[in-house]
Design a protein around this motif. Structure first.
Motif, PDB file in Angstrom:
ATOM      1  N   GLY A  42     -16.260  34.792  42.381  1.00  0.00           N
ATOM      2  CA  GLY A  42     -17.312  34.540  41.075  1.00  0.00           C
ATOM      3  C   GLY A  42     -18.534  34.589  42.185  1.00  0.00           C
ATOM      4  O   GLY A  42     -18.777  35.160  43.075  1.00  0.00           O
ATOM      5  N   GLY A  43     -19.534  33.522  41.602  1.00  0.00           N
ATOM      6  CA  GLY A  43     -20.853  33.533  42.211  1.00  0.00           C
ATOM      7  C   GLY A  43     -21.826  34.433  41.601  1.00  0.00           C
ATOM      8  O   GLY A  43     -21.519  35.105  40.800  1.00  0.00           O
ATOM      9  N   ARG A  44     -23.042  34.516  42.095  1.00  0.00           N
ATOM     10  CA  ARG A  44     -23.995  35.143  41.789  1.00  0.00           C
ATOM     11  C   ARG A  44     -24.050  36.848  42.523  1.00  0.00           C
ATOM     12  O   ARG A  44     -24.559  37.762  41.800  1.00  0.00           O
ATOM     13  CB  ARG A  44     -25.353  34.800  42.031  1.00  0.00           C
ATOM     14  N   VAL A  69      -9.735  35.382  42.919  1.00  0.00           N
ATOM     15  CA  VAL A  69      -9.928  34.924  44.293  1.00  0.00           C
ATOM     16  C   VAL A  69      -9.709  33.197  44.125  1.00  0.00           C
ATOM     17  O   VAL A  69      -9.214  32.638  44.743  1.00  0.00           O
ATOM     18  CB  VAL A  69     -11.030  35.250  45.136  1.00  0.00           C
ATOM     19  N   ASP A  70     -10.480  32.790  43.208  1.00  0.00           N
ATOM     20  CA  ASP A  70     -10.873  31.312  42.823  1.00  0.00           C
ATOM     21  C   ASP A  70     -11.193  31.274  41.686  1.00  0.00           C
ATOM     22  O   ASP A  70     -11.706  31.887  40.928  1.00  0.00           O
ATOM     23  CB  ASP A  70     -11.528  30.695  43.756  1.00  0.00           C
ATOM     24  N   GLU A  71     -11.286  29.921  41.243  1.00  0.00           N
ATOM     25  CA  GLU A  71     -11.818  29.442  39.984  1.00  0.00           C
ATOM     26  C   GLU A  71     -12.411  28.402  39.980  1.00  0.00           C
ATOM     27  O   GLU A  71     -11.879  27.206  40.606  1.00  0.00           O
ATOM     28  CB  GLU A  71     -10.795  29.461  38.969  1.00  0.00           C
ATOM     29  N   LEU A 137     -14.921  39.079  48.388  1.00  0.00           N
ATOM     30  CA  LEU A 137     -15.325  37.821  48.471  1.00  0.00           C
ATOM     31  C   LEU A 137     -16.726  37.707  48.878  1.00  0.00           C
ATOM     32  O   LEU A 137     -17.421  38.744  49.223  1.00  0.00           O
ATOM     33  CB  LEU A 137     -14.653  37.347  50.064  1.00  0.00           C
ATOM     34  N   GLY A 138     -17.261  36.503  48.749  1.00  0.00           N
ATOM     35  CA  GLY A 138     -18.646  36.203  49.088  1.00  0.00           C
ATOM     36  C   GLY A 138     -18.680  35.233  50.156  1.00  0.00           C
ATOM     37  O   GLY A 138     -17.638  34.463  50.701  1.00  0.00           O
ATOM     38  N   ILE A 139     -19.943  34.764  50.651  1.00  0.00           N
ATOM     39  CA  ILE A 139     -20.133  33.696  51.463  1.00  0.00           C
ATOM     40  C   ILE A 139     -21.144  32.417  50.778  1.00  0.00           C
ATOM     41  O   ILE A 139     -22.307  33.001  50.453  1.00  0.00           O
ATOM     42  CB  ILE A 139     -20.495  34.141  52.901  1.00  0.00           C
ATOM     43  N   ALA A 146     -14.177  32.060  48.964  1.00  0.00           N
ATOM     44  CA  ALA A 146     -13.312  31.646  48.051  1.00  0.00           C
ATOM     45  C   ALA A 146     -13.956  30.360  47.671  1.00  0.00           C
ATOM     46  O   ALA A 146     -14.999  30.041  47.495  1.00  0.00           O
ATOM     47  CB  ALA A 146     -11.809  31.755  48.523  1.00  0.00           C
ATOM     48  N   SER A 147     -12.719  29.226  47.570  1.00  0.00           N
ATOM     49  CA  SER A 147     -13.026  27.831  47.568  1.00  0.00           C
ATOM     50  C   SER A 147     -12.671  27.234  48.773  1.00  0.00           C
ATOM     51  O   SER A 147     -12.031  26.160  48.399  1.00  0.00           O
ATOM     52  CB  SER A 147     -12.692  27.349  46.011  1.00  0.00           C
ATOM     53  N   LEU A 148     -12.606  28.017  49.827  1.00  0.00           N
ATOM     54  CA  LEU A 148     -12.055  27.243  50.844  1.00  0.00           C
ATOM     55  C   LEU A 148     -13.600  26.877  51.801  1.00  0.00           C
ATOM     56  O   LEU A 148     -14.356  27.408  52.495  1.00  0.00           O
ATOM     57  CB  LEU A 148     -11.670  28.523  51.915  1.00  0.00           C
TER      58      LEU A 148
HETATM   59  C1  6PG Z   1     -17.230  30.668  43.667  1.00  0.00           C
HETATM   60  C2  6PG Z   1     -17.068  31.910  44.535  1.00  0.00           C
HETATM   61  C3  6PG Z   1     -17.618  31.652  46.090  1.00  0.00           C
HETATM   62  C4  6PG Z   1     -18.741  32.479  46.235  1.00  0.00           C
HETATM   63  C5  6PG Z   1     -19.725  31.923  47.322  1.00  0.00           C
HETATM   64  C6  6PG Z   1     -21.134  32.799  47.079  1.00  0.00           C
HETATM   65  O1  6PG Z   1     -16.451  30.377  42.886  1.00  0.00           O
HETATM   66  O2  6PG Z   1     -18.336  30.110  44.040  1.00  0.00           O
HETATM   67  O3  6PG Z   1     -15.839  32.375  44.491  1.00  0.00           O
HETATM   68  O4  6PG Z   1     -16.706  31.829  47.074  1.00  0.00           O
HETATM   69  O5  6PG Z   1     -18.228  33.927  46.638  1.00  0.00           O
HETATM   70  O6  6PG Z   1     -19.868  30.777  46.922  1.00  0.00           O
HETATM   71  O7  6PG Z   1     -21.597  32.520  46.191  1.00  0.00           O
HETATM   72  P1  6PG Z   1     -22.980  33.260  45.363  1.00  0.00           P
HETATM   73  O8  6PG Z   1     -22.636  34.776  45.334  1.00  0.00           O
HETATM   74  O9  6PG Z   1     -23.526  32.710  44.200  1.00  0.00           O
HETATM   75  O10 6PG Z   1     -24.055  33.069  46.627  1.00  0.00           O
END
Ligand code: 6PG
Length: 243
Positions: A42-44, A69-71, A137-139, A146-148
């Motif tokens: 998720g995320g932006r 990946v996560d929620e 994945l994002g960071i 993820a939500s790790l």
């Molecule tokens: C979530 C995402 C998370 C996301 C990062 C980056 O649920 O928030 O899965 O891991 O990838 O937080 O978020 P942005 O893309 O909003 O910076």
């Protein structure tokens, strides 16, 4: 593990590359076994990617299985629900069968029960330790993925494939359910899709410091490929030899 670090001028160019990669990986999986499995974050950051994916005509949605990946453990109607964002930017714009969609439950179950159910769903779908064709994945702004999140037991989980993440610290905002490293690191392809100069220091550490304890630095698909898709801003602290 094979690692590739690719830097693009902007989000648009990142998304175009990622779609070509998605098409290449999905076609290979479909040719090999008749379907493609992908887990989305998720995320932006990935919003434009998902919107552009929905317009990519050559993708075979009827043979694509979408996992999460996560929620965030909030109702679907919440603006913070990842599955809602992915539905609005991608899933409701393409002709994908309902049975191919695998959201994480966040209503009428406890977080623990939701994590257990998702793990059961994964094991029954893959029948073995799930090996995703692609995980996106994002960071986060603290080096999480993820939500790790650093400081949570989820980061050190060695057996479970999916765990609940109780609220620890403001960075999380919401309780979560997340895939764990044993699952992420069994993937065929993991793509970090990261933009925004404000994360440059985290990306530099994840790519440069092999002993980094940032959760994003612990994504190392043991027999897979790790691809960093970055924009110039987020890659601004990298030098050529670090790629
Ligand atoms: C979530 C995402 C998370 C996301 C990062 C980056 O649920 O928030 O899965 O891991 O990838 O937080 O978020 P942005 O893309 O909003 O910076």
């Amino acid at each position: 593990m094979v690692r590739e670090v690719l830097v693009f001028k902007d989000n648009e160019a990142m998304a175009e590359f990622a779609i070509e990669k998605w098409e290449e990986i999905s076609q290979g999986a479909i040719d090999e076994r008749g379907y493609f499995t992908v887990a989305l974050s998720g995320g932006r950051s990935p919003v434009l990617l998902y919107e552009k994916l929905s317009a990519a005509k050559e993708l075979k949605w009827d043979q694509t299985h979408i996992f999460m990946v996560d929620e965030r453990f909030v109702p679907y109607e919440s603006d913070w629900n990842n599955y809602r964002m992915i539905t609005e930017t991608l899933l409701r714009r393409v002709n994908i069968p309902e049975v191919n969609l695998h959201p994480i439950l966040t209503e009428e179950v406890s977080m623990q029960a939701s994590a257990e159910k998702y793990e059961e769903d994964l094991i029954s779908f893959f029948t073995t330790l799930p090996r995703f064709d692609l995980i996106v994945l994002g960071i986060g702004m603290d080096g999480h993925t993820a939500s790790l999140f650093q400081g949570t037991s989820a980061v050190s989980e060695k057996k479970r494939l999916v765990v609940p993440v109780p609220l620890t610290g403001a960075a999380m905002r919401y309780e979560r359910v997340t895939m764990t490293f044993p699952l992420l690191n069994n993937a065929e392809n993991v793509m970090f899709f990261v933009n925004g100069a404000d994360k440059a220091e985290f990306v530099r550490e994840v790519i440069k410091d092999e002993n980094s304890s940032l959760p994003a630095a612990m994504v190392k698909p043991k027999s897979g490929k790790l691809i960093f898709v970055l924009d110039k801003g987020v890659a601004s602290l990298l030098t050529r030899e670090q790629n």
